[in-house]
Design an enzyme around this catalytic site. Structure first.
Site, PDB file in Angstrom:
ATOM      1  CG  ASP A 144      14.262  52.601  31.885  1.00  0.00           C
ATOM      2  OD1 ASP A 144      13.879  52.290  30.593  1.00  0.00           O
ATOM      3  OD2 ASP A 144      13.243  52.280  32.049  1.00  0.00           O
ATOM      4  CG  MET A 186      17.852  42.232  31.254  1.00  0.00           C
ATOM      5  SD  MET A 186      17.309  42.784  32.789  1.00  0.00           S
ATOM      6  CE  MET A 186      15.717  41.692  33.177  1.00  0.00           C
ATOM      7  CE  LYS A 229      16.585  50.920  37.596  1.00  0.00           C
ATOM      8  NZ  LYS A 229      15.754  49.979  37.992  1.00  0.00           N
TER       9      LYS A 229
HETATM   10  N1  SAH Z   1      10.254  45.341  29.643  1.00  0.00           N
HETATM   11  C1  SAH Z   1      10.568  45.158  28.915  1.00  0.00           C
HETATM   12  C2  SAH Z   1      12.231  44.830  28.642  1.00  0.00           C
HETATM   13  C3  SAH Z   1      12.898  44.276  29.964  1.00  0.00           C
HETATM   14  S1  SAH Z   1      14.753  43.758  30.459  1.00  0.00           S
HETATM   15  C4  SAH Z   1      10.140  44.450  27.523  1.00  0.00           C
HETATM   16  O1  SAH Z   1       8.872  43.489  26.946  1.00  0.00           O
HETATM   17  O2  SAH Z   1      10.621  43.892  26.105  1.00  0.00           O
HETATM   18  C5  SAH Z   1      16.119  44.266  29.253  1.00  0.00           C
HETATM   19  C6  SAH Z   1      16.011  43.723  28.439  1.00  0.00           C
HETATM   20  O3  SAH Z   1      15.287  43.874  26.686  1.00  0.00           O
HETATM   21  C7  SAH Z   1      17.585  44.325  27.455  1.00  0.00           C
HETATM   22  O4  SAH Z   1      18.706  43.663  28.380  1.00  0.00           O
HETATM   23  C8  SAH Z   1      17.400  43.632  25.996  1.00  0.00           C
HETATM   24  O5  SAH Z   1      17.617  41.938  26.579  1.00  0.00           O
HETATM   25  C9  SAH Z   1      15.541  43.466  25.877  1.00  0.00           C
HETATM   26  N2  SAH Z   1      15.440  44.804  24.959  1.00  0.00           N
HETATM   27  C10 SAH Z   1      14.560  45.609  24.709  1.00  0.00           C
HETATM   28  N3  SAH Z   1      14.390  46.534  23.929  1.00  0.00           N
HETATM   29  C11 SAH Z   1      15.773  45.586  22.890  1.00  0.00           C
HETATM   30  C12 SAH Z   1      15.981  46.626  21.728  1.00  0.00           C
HETATM   31  N4  SAH Z   1      15.256  47.385  21.054  1.00  0.00           N
HETATM   32  N5  SAH Z   1      16.332  45.443  21.333  1.00  0.00           N
HETATM   33  C13 SAH Z   1      17.270  44.426  21.590  1.00  0.00           C
HETATM   34  N6  SAH Z   1      17.228  43.923  22.908  1.00  0.00           N
HETATM   35  C14 SAH Z   1      15.493  44.707  23.946  1.00  0.00           C
END
Ligand code: SAH
Length: 338
Positions: free
Chosen positions: A122, A255, A144
């Site tokens: 994704d 998020m 998504k």
């Molecule tokens: N499983 C992921 C989180 C999924 S929820 C983890 O452990 O990081 C998705 C959210 O993760 C996004 O809306 C944002 O808040 C955050 N996110 C993921 N990658 C990011 C990035 N490179 N920079 C900023 N926020 C990020």
């Protein structure tokens, strides 16, 4: 030598297998980086190719059909390996891809990607490096955009199970860690219920790595000794805001851009001080990373003014101001004369 583990990288391997298992066995061998793969599904056909092979590969349960071939290989000193059905059957690996930078992907994740037949990906994580990480794999984008679910979660799970049932190694690549707001456990449950072997490769979660990439430590001695990670996907309820406002420590919101105003106004109303330092870190660890500093009172308007957008991590708490405090440190001047 039957059943021994050999390093097949760079070898010419002759695979002798019945048509039903040949395709999966070939995929497995290719994932071991063999140089040339010769194939035959009859004993006579395979005997004609044997002289060119460094290694002979047979499938478990087919040694009777290829007994003459096996004996001939052993006479010529060609190692024989027997592929285990477990290695050939379909399986699913949930891979935590880290926050986005290629070199924040673990070695275990890279190994899983290199043996994938199909990758479901994704928009988060190291998606732009798929060509490099899994050049052999079919890529299925189930990306998504917030608010627009291109493929539903149920459909993703069904597609993954279908691919695994065909004998494929299916990798589900996720941003950060699969178990942090990643629906990873649901995918583990559905694979287990379908009797498909499933494993999980942990990843570096954005809740720690993204603040860190912006110079923000989620804990710092003498500043805070706790951090709470919450999802801002749905607006926080009043009792949650009240608990959060009293908790102390760092609050990290994932998020949370769509509910930013609600969260900051709610925390203020529940007693968190308005000048609590805050930061929004967008696209952390990628080439477009950007940090916006503000306070709890000004964060929503600062975000609007700067046009902050997903993906972003919101940090609320004293640690958010620590990178700024470094500006106050005077660099030591070397060789200064009086
Ligand atoms: N499983 C992921 C989180 C999924 S929820 C983890 O452990 O990081 C998705 C959210 O993760 C996004 O809306 C944002 O808040 C955050 N996110 C993921 N990658 C990011 C990035 N490179 N920079 C900023 N926020 C990020």
């Amino acid at each position: 030598m039957i059943g021994a583990r050999l390093d097949l990288a760079g070898c010419t391997v002759l695979l002798a297998a019945k048509p039903g298992s040949a395709e999966r066995a070939a995929r497995y061998l290719q994932a071991q980086f063999v140089d040339t793969l010769l194939q035959a599904n009859t004993c006579t056909g395979a005997l004609a190719l044997l002289a060119q092979a460094d290694v002979l590969a047979l499938c478990a349960g087919q040694s009777l059909k290829f007994a003459a071939l096996r004996d001939q290989a052993l006479r010529q000193g060609i190692p024989v390996i027997e592929l285990d059905p477990g290695e050939l059957g379909g399986r699913i690996t949930l891979v935590g891809g880290g926050p986005g930078a290629l070199d924040l992907l673990t070695l275990r994740a890279a190994t899983a990607m290199a043996s994938a037949d199909v990758v479901f990906c994704d928009r988060l994580g190291p998606g732009e490096f798929l060509e490099q990480l899994a050049p052999q794999a079919r890529i299925i984008d189930v990306g998504k955009q917030p608010g627009h679910h291109k493929v539903t979660q149920d459909r993703i799970e069904d597609l993954m199970l279908e691919e695994a049932a065909r004998g494929n190694h299916v990798v589900r690549l996720k941003g950060g860690d699969p178990y942090v707001f990643g629906r990873g456990f649901e995918e583990v449950e559905s694979a287990t219920a379908a009797g498909i072997p499933v494993s999980v490769v942990p990843g570096l979660s954005s809740c720690i790595t993204v603040p860190s990439a912006a110079g923000i430590p989620v804990t710092a001695r003498g500043v805070t000794r706790a951090f709470t990670v919450i999802s801002g996907h749905d607006p926080l309820e009043e009792h949650q805001l009240q608990q959060l406002a009293k908790l102390g420590g760092t609050v990290v919101v994932l998020m949370g851009m769509g509910t930013l105003e609600h969260t900051t106004a709610g925390l203020r109303r529940c007693g968190m001080v308005g000048d609590t330092p805050c930061a929004i870190v967008e696209s952390g660890t990628t080439g477009t990373q950007r940090t916006t500093h503000a306070t709890l009172s000004t964060l929503a308007s600062a975000s609007r003014a700067a046009g902050c957008a997903n993906p972003a991590v919101i940090v609320i708490g004293e640690v958010a101001a620590l990178p700024l405090s470094l500006d106050a440190v005077q660099p030591m001047s070397l060789g200064a004369t009086a």
